[in-house]
Design a protein around this motif. Sequence first.
Motif, PDB file in Angstrom:
ATOM      1  N   GLU A 104     -29.570 -24.229  -6.425  1.00 32.82           N
ATOM      2  CA  GLU A 104     -30.438 -23.148  -6.870  1.00 32.82           C
ATOM      3  C   GLU A 104     -30.856 -23.408  -8.314  1.00 32.82           C
ATOM      4  O   GLU A 104     -30.036 -23.368  -9.236  1.00 32.82           O
ATOM      5  CB  GLU A 104     -29.699 -21.808  -6.770  1.00 32.82           C
ATOM      6  CG  GLU A 104     -30.442 -20.617  -7.344  1.00 32.82           C
ATOM      7  CD  GLU A 104     -31.843 -20.465  -6.783  1.00 32.82           C
ATOM      8  OE1 GLU A 104     -32.799 -20.489  -7.581  1.00 32.82           O
ATOM      9  OE2 GLU A 104     -31.969 -20.330  -5.545  1.00 32.82           O
ATOM     10  N   VAL A 105     -32.145 -23.668  -8.525  1.00 34.76           N
ATOM     11  CA  VAL A 105     -32.657 -24.039  -9.844  1.00 34.76           C
ATOM     12  C   VAL A 105     -32.324 -23.002 -10.903  1.00 34.76           C
ATOM     13  O   VAL A 105     -31.953 -23.335 -12.042  1.00 34.76           O
ATOM     14  CB  VAL A 105     -34.179 -24.283  -9.779  1.00 34.76           C
ATOM     15  CG1 VAL A 105     -34.763 -24.452 -11.177  1.00 34.76           C
ATOM     16  CG2 VAL A 105     -34.490 -25.503  -8.927  1.00 34.76           C
ATOM     17  N   ARG A 106     -32.414 -21.718 -10.563  1.00 41.15           N
ATOM     18  CA  ARG A 106     -32.255 -20.658 -11.556  1.00 41.15           C
ATOM     19  C   ARG A 106     -30.835 -20.547 -12.099  1.00 41.15           C
ATOM     20  O   ARG A 106     -30.608 -19.843 -13.088  1.00 41.15           O
ATOM     21  CB  ARG A 106     -32.704 -19.322 -10.963  1.00 41.15           C
ATOM     22  CG  ARG A 106     -34.208 -19.257 -10.746  1.00 41.15           C
ATOM     23  CD  ARG A 106     -34.624 -18.007  -9.990  1.00 41.15           C
ATOM     24  NE  ARG A 106     -34.396 -16.779 -10.741  1.00 41.15           N
ATOM     25  CZ  ARG A 106     -35.214 -16.307 -11.656  1.00 41.15           C
ATOM     26  NH1 ARG A 106     -36.308 -16.967 -11.973  1.00 41.15           N
ATOM     27  NH2 ARG A 106     -34.948 -15.169 -12.262  1.00 41.15           N
ATOM     28  N   LEU A 107     -29.879 -21.232 -11.473  1.00 38.52           N
ATOM     29  CA  LEU A 107     -28.500 -21.199 -11.976  1.00 38.52           C
ATOM     30  C   LEU A 107     -28.238 -22.277 -13.019  1.00 38.52           C
ATOM     31  O   LEU A 107     -27.121 -22.355 -13.547  1.00 38.52           O
ATOM     32  CB  LEU A 107     -27.516 -21.370 -10.820  1.00 38.52           C
ATOM     33  CG  LEU A 107     -27.517 -20.283  -9.747  1.00 38.52           C
ATOM     34  CD1 LEU A 107     -26.478 -20.595  -8.681  1.00 38.52           C
ATOM     35  CD2 LEU A 107     -27.260 -18.905 -10.356  1.00 38.52           C
ATOM     36  N   HIS A 108     -29.223 -23.087 -13.330  1.00 37.95           N
ATOM     37  CA  HIS A 108     -28.981 -24.248 -14.189  1.00 37.95           C
ATOM     38  C   HIS A 108     -29.977 -24.362 -15.334  1.00 37.95           C
ATOM     39  O   HIS A 108     -30.116 -25.440 -15.926  1.00 37.95           O
ATOM     40  CB  HIS A 108     -29.024 -25.521 -13.344  1.00 37.95           C
ATOM     41  CG  HIS A 108     -28.210 -25.455 -12.101  1.00 37.95           C
ATOM     42  ND1 HIS A 108     -26.836 -25.279 -12.113  1.00 37.95           N
ATOM     43  CD2 HIS A 108     -28.568 -25.502 -10.787  1.00 37.95           C
ATOM     44  CE1 HIS A 108     -26.395 -25.235 -10.865  1.00 37.95           C
ATOM     45  NE2 HIS A 108     -27.424 -25.367 -10.050  1.00 37.95           N
ATOM     46  N   ARG A 109     -30.638 -23.263 -15.676  1.00 39.33           N
ATOM     47  CA  ARG A 109     -31.640 -23.316 -16.735  1.00 39.33           C
ATOM     48  C   ARG A 109     -31.003 -23.250 -18.119  1.00 39.33           C
ATOM     49  O   ARG A 109     -29.918 -22.696 -18.313  1.00 39.33           O
ATOM     50  CB  ARG A 109     -32.636 -22.172 -16.577  1.00 39.33           C
ATOM     51  CG  ARG A 109     -33.465 -22.225 -15.295  1.00 39.33           C
ATOM     52  CD  ARG A 109     -34.327 -23.464 -15.209  1.00 39.33           C
ATOM     53  NE  ARG A 109     -35.234 -23.587 -16.352  1.00 39.33           N
ATOM     54  CZ  ARG A 109     -36.356 -22.910 -16.532  1.00 39.33           C
ATOM     55  NH1 ARG A 109     -36.748 -22.033 -15.608  1.00 39.33           N
ATOM     56  NH2 ARG A 109     -37.107 -23.091 -17.605  1.00 39.33           N
ATOM     57  N   LEU A 110     -31.707 -23.796 -19.096  1.00 35.07           N
ATOM     58  CA  LEU A 110     -31.260 -23.803 -20.483  1.00 35.07           C
ATOM     59  C   LEU A 110     -32.380 -23.274 -21.367  1.00 35.07           C
ATOM     60  O   LEU A 110     -33.555 -23.493 -21.091  1.00 35.07           O
ATOM     61  CB  LEU A 110     -30.931 -25.230 -20.944  1.00 35.07           C
ATOM     62  CG  LEU A 110     -29.861 -26.005 -20.177  1.00 35.07           C
ATOM     63  CD1 LEU A 110     -29.900 -27.479 -20.584  1.00 35.07           C
ATOM     64  CD2 LEU A 110     -28.480 -25.417 -20.449  1.00 35.07           C
ATOM     65  N   ILE A 111     -32.007 -22.587 -22.453  1.00 32.71           N
ATOM     66  CA  ILE A 111     -32.947 -22.356 -23.538  1.00 32.71           C
ATOM     67  C   ILE A 111     -32.779 -23.537 -24.484  1.00 32.71           C
ATOM     68  O   ILE A 111     -31.715 -23.735 -25.059  1.00 32.71           O
ATOM     69  CB  ILE A 111     -32.668 -21.035 -24.274  1.00 32.71           C
ATOM     70  CG1 ILE A 111     -32.912 -19.848 -23.341  1.00 32.71           C
ATOM     71  CG2 ILE A 111     -33.530 -20.916 -25.519  1.00 32.71           C
ATOM     72  CD1 ILE A 111     -32.580 -18.507 -23.964  1.00 32.71           C
ATOM     73  N   GLN A 162     -24.488 -24.963 -16.401  1.00 26.73           N
ATOM     74  CA  GLN A 162     -25.779 -25.084 -17.066  1.00 26.73           C
ATOM     75  C   GLN A 162     -25.865 -26.438 -17.768  1.00 26.73           C
ATOM     76  O   GLN A 162     -26.312 -27.409 -17.166  1.00 26.73           O
ATOM     77  CB  GLN A 162     -26.010 -23.890 -18.017  1.00 26.73           C
ATOM     78  CG  GLN A 162     -26.277 -22.597 -17.233  1.00 26.73           C
ATOM     79  CD  GLN A 162     -26.434 -21.381 -18.109  1.00 26.73           C
ATOM     80  OE1 GLN A 162     -25.458 -20.810 -18.557  1.00 26.73           O
ATOM     81  NE2 GLN A 162     -27.667 -20.971 -18.355  1.00 26.73           N
ATOM     82  N   PHE A 163     -25.436 -26.566 -19.006  1.00 28.28           N
ATOM     83  CA  PHE A 163     -25.605 -27.851 -19.685  1.00 28.28           C
ATOM     84  C   PHE A 163     -24.955 -29.005 -18.939  1.00 28.28           C
ATOM     85  O   PHE A 163     -25.573 -30.050 -18.709  1.00 28.28           O
ATOM     86  CB  PHE A 163     -25.052 -27.815 -21.112  1.00 28.28           C
ATOM     87  CG  PHE A 163     -24.976 -29.191 -21.705  1.00 28.28           C
ATOM     88  CD1 PHE A 163     -26.123 -29.862 -22.092  1.00 28.28           C
ATOM     89  CD2 PHE A 163     -23.751 -29.850 -21.810  1.00 28.28           C
ATOM     90  CE1 PHE A 163     -26.072 -31.156 -22.589  1.00 28.28           C
ATOM     91  CE2 PHE A 163     -23.690 -31.142 -22.319  1.00 28.28           C
ATOM     92  CZ  PHE A 163     -24.854 -31.791 -22.701  1.00 28.28           C
ATOM     93  N   GLU A 164     -23.693 -28.841 -18.535  1.00 28.82           N
ATOM     94  CA  GLU A 164     -22.995 -29.971 -17.917  1.00 28.82           C
ATOM     95  C   GLU A 164     -23.601 -30.329 -16.568  1.00 28.82           C
ATOM     96  O   GLU A 164     -23.700 -31.512 -16.215  1.00 28.82           O
ATOM     97  CB  GLU A 164     -21.499 -29.670 -17.800  1.00 28.82           C
ATOM     98  CG  GLU A 164     -20.807 -29.614 -19.152  1.00 28.82           C
ATOM     99  CD  GLU A 164     -19.306 -29.857 -19.068  1.00 28.82           C
ATOM    100  OE1 GLU A 164     -18.757 -29.811 -17.944  1.00 28.82           O
ATOM    101  OE2 GLU A 164     -18.694 -30.097 -20.120  1.00 28.82           O
TER     102      GLU A 164
END
Length: 440
Positions: free
Chosen positions: A321-328, A364-366
């Motif tokens: 799921e793309v939305r679980l891995h977003r970063l600012i 997210q980052f990892e």
Amino acid sequence: MPIELDLDDIQAGCLRGRPNPYAGAYLLLRIDDRRDGRTLMRRLVEAVHPASQMPDPLTHVSVSIALTHAGLQALGVPQDSLETFAPEFRQGMAARAAELGDTGPNAPEHWESPLGSTDVHVVILILAPDLAVFEATLQDTRAALDDLPGMSELWRQDVSSPVDGKNSFGFNDGISQPGVEGSGVRRSNRQEPALKPGEFILGYPDETGSVEPVPQPDVLGRNGSYFVFRKLYTDVAAFRRYLREQATGPGDEELLAAKIVGRWPSGAPLALAPDADDPELGADPARNNNFLYGDDPRGLKVPIGSHARRMNPRDSVVIGEVRLHRLIRRGATYGPPMADGAVEDDGADRGLMFAAVNAHLDRQFEFVQKQWIGDGKFIGTPGERDPLVAGREAGGQFTIPSRPIRRGLRNLPAFVVNRGGEYCFIPGLRALRWLGDLTT
């Protein structure tokens, strides 16, 4: 019900944009005396703007304060409190290097000192709209260290952005950012719904519907974020030479570069301008990120494995799921630009201070570093990695779909080398004051 954020307590750097253009620096400090460290927290909090302020990107100054796990220890935060922070944060980036793909030339033994060491305690990021304002802000920030012999400045990395906003590879950068519910920040892609604030700020619901446990005590953890930064050296000469070697004719170098990046140098996305750069589109914030990939499932316009599509697959069909891995992302350019047309290394240190705000270091980052950058299984290309920023010890490969025959690039060099980084925690403003008032 809309989610209300305590914007008066959140550091502006977590949610608000940076000056544009900007001059700035990262400062790394060590705390040798916890009393002086606490005094510094009380002084610095006065320089940090809350996210409730809506700054003018042409005039505002941004000062952000973050601490490493070792820094919280050095301030005297109790051990039972430290144990409530995310395990990845407690271990630190250097300890997790192999899992992140930081091996070979990217391994911690090759990192720039003091990155990755337990000496890094406080991280100060200053960004200002021009050099004069930056120097004045830097002077004021360093004045906070006056009469504090228990504080040591270890490292400074200057960063800047030219008026055209281009990074060291010559591409307009930092265009795509997620929207955050309740933040008041306009999302850069109107076709993507804003994300729940718990993806970035601790103490709020995230995209799973749950609230990530807040580090304790509540005053310390709530409204904070985890902050990642990495100093990424960019081998611009190698990038240009590779494009020249692979080009089949006039204009092909720029096209190959755009296929690797997923955008043209102006920032115009291949998704909207697949055949040629469109500087007017690239400069238009209302249009340059307003697209999805659903109409390009094979990657004929934007290769599935391109850098931009990996960093944000949008509505692409991928595993997970793309939305679980977003970063600012809060990246900043460092070092001088390479001369136009030069293909031989001039010995200058240039690249990107990659930075990201997130609330879940592991997913997210990892995840982005290990899966979206470091692998290709999630998009059906298990033998490929990010063609632009993935660390490589041997040649890589990159597929450019086309009709009637796809094009394959082989023996990609390592265009980026990690010179080191840190996992940090950005406390809320009340937390900074709480840290300054510690007595034990």
